[in-house]
Design an enzyme around this catalytic site. Structure first.
Site, PDB file in Angstrom:
ATOM      1  N   LYS A 103       0.837  -1.195   0.000  1.00 24.49           N
ATOM      2  CA  LYS A 103       0.000   0.000   0.000  1.00 24.49           C
ATOM      3  C   LYS A 103       0.878   1.254   0.000  1.00 24.49           C
ATOM      4  O   LYS A 103       1.793   1.389   0.817  1.00 24.49           O
ATOM      5  CB  LYS A 103      -0.932  -0.018   1.213  1.00 24.49           C
ATOM      6  CG  LYS A 103      -1.723   1.268   1.444  1.00 24.49           C
ATOM      7  CD  LYS A 103      -1.175   1.983   2.663  1.00 24.49           C
ATOM      8  CE  LYS A 103      -1.853   3.318   2.877  1.00 24.49           C
ATOM      9  NZ  LYS A 103      -1.160   4.104   3.950  1.00 24.49           N
ATOM     10  N   HIS A 115       5.604 -13.977   0.697  1.00 22.27           N
ATOM     11  CA  HIS A 115       4.324 -14.407   1.260  1.00 22.27           C
ATOM     12  C   HIS A 115       4.043 -13.783   2.620  1.00 22.27           C
ATOM     13  O   HIS A 115       4.939 -13.495   3.409  1.00 22.27           O
ATOM     14  CB  HIS A 115       4.248 -15.939   1.398  1.00 22.27           C
ATOM     15  CG  HIS A 115       5.561 -16.620   1.631  1.00 22.27           C
ATOM     16  ND1 HIS A 115       5.942 -17.738   0.940  1.00 22.27           N
ATOM     17  CD2 HIS A 115       6.588 -16.325   2.439  1.00 22.27           C
ATOM     18  CE1 HIS A 115       7.138 -18.115   1.325  1.00 22.27           C
ATOM     19  NE2 HIS A 115       7.562 -17.272   2.250  1.00 22.27           N
ATOM     20  N   TYR A 118       2.939  -7.473   5.022  1.00 18.08           N
ATOM     21  CA  TYR A 118       2.311  -6.178   4.788  1.00 18.08           C
ATOM     22  C   TYR A 118       3.385  -5.112   4.623  1.00 18.08           C
ATOM     23  O   TYR A 118       4.233  -4.940   5.502  1.00 18.08           O
ATOM     24  CB  TYR A 118       1.388  -5.783   5.933  1.00 18.08           C
ATOM     25  CG  TYR A 118       0.883  -4.356   5.805  1.00 18.08           C
ATOM     26  CD1 TYR A 118      -0.003  -4.014   4.787  1.00 18.08           C
ATOM     27  CD2 TYR A 118       1.313  -3.357   6.670  1.00 18.08           C
ATOM     28  CE1 TYR A 118      -0.445  -2.713   4.644  1.00 18.08           C
ATOM     29  CE2 TYR A 118       0.868  -2.052   6.536  1.00 18.08           C
ATOM     30  CZ  TYR A 118      -0.013  -1.732   5.516  1.00 18.08           C
ATOM     31  OH  TYR A 118      -0.448  -0.442   5.363  1.00 18.08           O
ATOM     32  N   ASN A 129      15.356  -8.833  -0.040  1.00 17.51           N
ATOM     33  CA  ASN A 129      14.499  -9.973   0.231  1.00 17.51           C
ATOM     34  C   ASN A 129      13.709  -9.694   1.507  1.00 17.51           C
ATOM     35  O   ASN A 129      14.288  -9.409   2.562  1.00 17.51           O
ATOM     36  CB  ASN A 129      15.327 -11.248   0.415  1.00 17.51           C
ATOM     37  CG  ASN A 129      14.455 -12.478   0.604  1.00 17.51           C
ATOM     38  OD1 ASN A 129      14.079 -13.160  -0.346  1.00 17.51           O
ATOM     39  ND2 ASN A 129      14.122 -12.784   1.854  1.00 17.51           N
ATOM     40  N   ASN A 138       3.447   0.965  10.044  1.00 14.25           N
ATOM     41  CA  ASN A 138       3.509   2.339   9.556  1.00 14.25           C
ATOM     42  C   ASN A 138       2.592   3.308  10.284  1.00 14.25           C
ATOM     43  O   ASN A 138       2.683   4.513  10.083  1.00 14.25           O
ATOM     44  CB  ASN A 138       3.168   2.374   8.060  1.00 14.25           C
ATOM     45  CG  ASN A 138       1.796   1.787   7.773  1.00 14.25           C
ATOM     46  OD1 ASN A 138       1.375   0.818   8.396  1.00 14.25           O
ATOM     47  ND2 ASN A 138       1.098   2.366   6.822  1.00 14.25           N
ATOM     48  N   TYR A 139       1.721   2.809  11.159  1.00  8.08           N
ATOM     49  CA  TYR A 139       0.713   3.670  11.788  1.00  8.08           C
ATOM     50  C   TYR A 139       0.899   3.652  13.297  1.00  8.08           C
ATOM     51  O   TYR A 139       0.895   2.591  13.924  1.00  8.08           O
ATOM     52  CB  TYR A 139      -0.687   3.172  11.408  1.00  8.08           C
ATOM     53  CG  TYR A 139      -1.824   4.038  11.901  1.00  8.08           C
ATOM     54  CD1 TYR A 139      -1.849   5.407  11.661  1.00  8.08           C
ATOM     55  CD2 TYR A 139      -2.886   3.473  12.589  1.00  8.08           C
ATOM     56  CE1 TYR A 139      -2.899   6.194  12.108  1.00  8.08           C
ATOM     57  CE2 TYR A 139      -3.954   4.250  13.035  1.00  8.08           C
ATOM     58  CZ  TYR A 139      -3.948   5.609  12.793  1.00  8.08           C
ATOM     59  OH  TYR A 139      -4.992   6.384  13.241  1.00  8.08           O
ATOM     60  N   ALA A 175      15.411 -13.216  11.717  1.00  2.00           N
ATOM     61  CA  ALA A 175      14.009 -13.580  11.912  1.00  2.00           C
ATOM     62  C   ALA A 175      13.585 -13.345  13.363  1.00  2.00           C
ATOM     63  O   ALA A 175      14.345 -13.577  14.299  1.00  2.00           O
ATOM     64  CB  ALA A 175      13.790 -15.042  11.539  1.00  2.00           C
ATOM     65  N   ARG A 192      15.872 -11.331  19.868  1.00  2.00           N
ATOM     66  CA  ARG A 192      14.969 -12.395  20.305  1.00  2.00           C
ATOM     67  C   ARG A 192      15.132 -12.655  21.797  1.00  2.00           C
ATOM     68  O   ARG A 192      16.198 -12.433  22.367  1.00  2.00           O
ATOM     69  CB  ARG A 192      15.265 -13.701  19.570  1.00  2.00           C
ATOM     70  CG  ARG A 192      15.249 -13.613  18.058  1.00  2.00           C
ATOM     71  CD  ARG A 192      15.740 -14.930  17.477  1.00  2.00           C
ATOM     72  NE  ARG A 192      15.936 -14.832  16.039  1.00  2.00           N
ATOM     73  CZ  ARG A 192      16.779 -15.611  15.361  1.00  2.00           C
ATOM     74  NH1 ARG A 192      17.499 -16.522  15.996  1.00  2.00           N
ATOM     75  NH2 ARG A 192      16.906 -15.489  14.055  1.00  2.00           N
TER      76      ARG A 192
END
Length: 210
Positions: A103, A115, A118, A129, A138-139, A175, A192
């Site tokens: 968006k 996959h 957002y 990648n 973003n909000y 990750a 983590r």
């Protein structure tokens, strides 16, 4: 239909006035090409796409996806179940995969977003990648903020990027990490909580007899 392209299921396909379709395009069933859409040469539109004011470059494959008020460069694959909207642009040779939403963002060439991700209000430079489950946060509850990802950056799965944010070139985000401060060039970032085994505590939560 013009001889330059093929519509396999005309009775389930919508092509509005003003839509431009290039040569050697194959359009499968249940595609809806709405006002302002331009399809480049050699594209394959697999079933169940809705394209409105969408610019699709040459030799693209689009499957089960929505593209509105946005553009996709040449030699890209989109979908299944991708959503590209709100003045977004995708460069050449990109992979926009399953359940990816983009968006109001600019994606450069040779970027992979495979996959469940957002991307909102962002700019991603070439050869990046973006892993599975990445969220561009973003909000902040009051306003939208920008995230900039420079070239050759690797973003691992389940990473949260908290805007406003700038990730410099060549960085590696491991990750499961949440990033809330700018990242310097060629940094490796990991954040983590280490897993800890607590003896016998599982018995408290497991069903009796298991």
């Amino acid at each position: 239909m013009r001889k330059e392209f093929t519509v396999l299921s005309p009775h389930t396909t919508t092509i509005e006035d003003g839509v431009s379709i290039g040569k050697n395009v194959i359009i499968y069933a249940n595609n809806h090409l709405l006002k302002g859409t331009v399809i480049g040469d050699g594209c394959i539109l697999y079933p169940n796409n809705t394209l409105q004011n969408a610019k699709i470059g040459n030799s693209c494959i689009v499957q089960n996806s929505i593209v509105t008020d946005s553009s996709v460069g040449a030699n890209c694959t989109v979908g299944a179940f991708a959503h590209i909207h709100t003045n977004s642009s995708v460069g050449d040779n990109c992979r926009i995969g399953n359940f990816v939403e983009i968006k109001n963002s600019k994606i450069a060439s040779h970027v992979k977003i495979a996959h469940l991700t957002y991307v909102g209000d962002a700019e991603i430079a070439e050869k990046c990648n973006i892993g599975c489950g990445v969220v561009f946060c973003n909000y902040d509850g009051m306003q939208k903020n920008k995230i900039f990802i420079e070239k050759n950056t690797f973003i691992g799965s389940n990473v949260n990027l908290i805007a406003p944010l700038h990730v410099a070139a060549g960085s590696y985000i491991c990750a499961g990490t949440t990033i809330s401060k700018d990242v310097e060039k060629k940094s490796c970032m990991i954040g983590r909580v280490r897993a800890k085994a607590v003896e016998k505590l599982a018995n408290k939560y497991c069903k009796k007899g298991e």
